[in-house]
Design a protein around this motif. Structure first.
Motif, PDB file in Angstrom:
ATOM      1  N   UNK A 185      -6.870   1.836   8.927  1.00 30.83           N
ATOM      2  CA  UNK A 185      -7.398   0.488   8.772  1.00 30.83           C
ATOM      3  C   UNK A 185      -8.589   0.462   7.815  1.00 30.83           C
ATOM      4  N   UNK A 186      -9.553   1.326   8.038  1.00 33.58           N
ATOM      5  CA  UNK A 186     -10.748   1.346   7.199  1.00 33.58           C
ATOM      6  C   UNK A 186     -10.402   1.793   5.775  1.00 33.58           C
ATOM      7  N   UNK A 187      -9.512   2.750   5.664  1.00 34.80           N
ATOM      8  CA  UNK A 187      -9.081   3.199   4.340  1.00 34.80           C
ATOM      9  C   UNK A 187      -8.389   2.093   3.561  1.00 34.80           C
ATOM     10  N   UNK A 188      -7.547   1.307   4.240  1.00 30.24           N
ATOM     11  CA  UNK A 188      -6.848   0.210   3.575  1.00 30.24           C
ATOM     12  C   UNK A 188      -7.822  -0.871   3.130  1.00 30.24           C
ATOM     13  N   UNK A 189      -8.795  -1.197   3.979  1.00 27.99           N
ATOM     14  CA  UNK A 189      -9.806  -2.180   3.582  1.00 27.99           C
ATOM     15  C   UNK A 189     -10.539  -1.713   2.333  1.00 27.99           C
ATOM     16  N   UNK A 190     -10.928  -0.446   2.320  1.00 30.70           N
ATOM     17  CA  UNK A 190     -11.645   0.091   1.169  1.00 30.70           C
ATOM     18  C   UNK A 190     -10.800   0.102  -0.087  1.00 30.70           C
ATOM     19  N   UNK A 191      -9.570   0.555   0.037  1.00 28.96           N
ATOM     20  CA  UNK A 191      -8.691   0.638  -1.125  1.00 28.96           C
ATOM     21  C   UNK A 191      -8.398  -0.746  -1.702  1.00 28.96           C
ATOM     22  N   UNK A 192      -8.052  -1.692  -0.852  1.00 28.28           N
ATOM     23  CA  UNK A 192      -7.715  -3.031  -1.340  1.00 28.28           C
ATOM     24  C   UNK A 192      -8.957  -3.782  -1.801  1.00 28.28           C
ATOM     25  N   UNK A 193     -10.101  -3.476  -1.208  1.00 24.11           N
ATOM     26  CA  UNK A 193     -11.345  -4.097  -1.644  1.00 24.11           C
ATOM     27  C   UNK A 193     -11.679  -3.754  -3.092  1.00 24.11           C
ATOM     28  N   UNK A 214     -11.748  -9.918  -4.126  1.00 25.26           N
ATOM     29  CA  UNK A 214     -12.026 -10.206  -2.722  1.00 25.26           C
ATOM     30  C   UNK A 214     -11.631 -11.631  -2.332  1.00 25.26           C
ATOM     31  N   UNK A 215     -11.912 -12.595  -3.190  1.00 25.75           N
ATOM     32  CA  UNK A 215     -11.632 -13.991  -2.844  1.00 25.75           C
ATOM     33  C   UNK A 215     -10.154 -14.210  -2.567  1.00 25.75           C
ATOM     34  N   UNK A 216      -9.286 -13.773  -3.475  1.00 26.04           N
ATOM     35  CA  UNK A 216      -7.848 -13.962  -3.266  1.00 26.04           C
ATOM     36  C   UNK A 216      -7.374 -13.161  -2.059  1.00 26.04           C
ATOM     37  N   UNK A 217      -7.894 -11.958  -1.874  1.00 25.83           N
ATOM     38  CA  UNK A 217      -7.527 -11.165  -0.703  1.00 25.83           C
ATOM     39  C   UNK A 217      -7.844 -11.895   0.592  1.00 25.83           C
ATOM     40  N   UNK A 218      -9.002 -12.542   0.642  1.00 23.65           N
ATOM     41  CA  UNK A 218      -9.394 -13.281   1.850  1.00 23.65           C
ATOM     42  C   UNK A 218      -8.560 -14.547   2.017  1.00 23.65           C
TER      43      UNK A 218
END
Length: 182
Positions: A47-55, A61-65
């Protein structure tokens, strides 16, 4: 009340302790979702790795959110809707943009295409058509960005399922689910 134990960062050890400290540094707190995931060091690392990678990805960030709130609303995930609405605002989205994204809409054609695709993937359980991918290309997305959109969808499905199935208490300002995109 959560259906599982929320791991107290003060009692965590090893890699879990290190990751929870990183999460605390990023958020100024350890959100309950991460405390729930910390029951499994492998799940937390994923989970944390995916957040970091996609961040650090190309979508921003805006489109991701915006993608996250559209998916959260589809899956009745109060936790993710609250968390990602706040994060979207921090990423530069207006309250109106986040409300529209929650409903799977945007006045920006590129964002609208990404949200329509994300909602379609969720609704059709990935059984989309070539035309759905072509619509993303027509909106200016290349193959790298299309794969990244799918990665955001997958990450958000995981977090939605984690929070809904395990009834993780929301620790962000609440946002009303609308299911407007349904």
């Amino acid at each position: 009340m959560s259906r599982i134990t929320l791991i107290d960062p003060a009692s965590a050890t090893g890699q879990t302790s290190e990751q929870l400290a990183q999460i605390n540094g990023a958020f100024g707190m350890v959100p309950n979702m991460f405390k729930a995931a910390a029951n499994s060091p492998a799940a937390l690392a994923s989970l944390w790795g995916a957040f970091g990678a996609l961040g650090g990805g190309r979508l921003g960030a805006k489109l991701g959110e915006q993608i996250a709130v559209a998916i959260a609303d589809r899956n009745d995930c109060n936790y993710c809707l609250a968390a990602h609405t706040g994060l979207g605002r921090k990423a530069g989205a207006t309250a109106q943009e986040m409300a529209e994204a929650q409903a799977g809409r945007s006045t920006d054609p590129r964002t609208a295409a990404a949200l329509a695709f994300a909602v379609g993937v969720v609704d059709k359980r990935a059984g989309i058509e070539t035309a759905d991918v072509d619509a993303l290309r027509s909106a200016g997305f290349d193959d790298e960005e299309i794969v990244e959109i799918v990665a955001h969808i997958a990450l958000n499905l995981f977090t939605n399922y984690l929070n809904v199935a395990l009834d993780v208490p929301v620790d962000f300002p609440g946002v009303k689910l609308t299911r407007a995109a349904a």
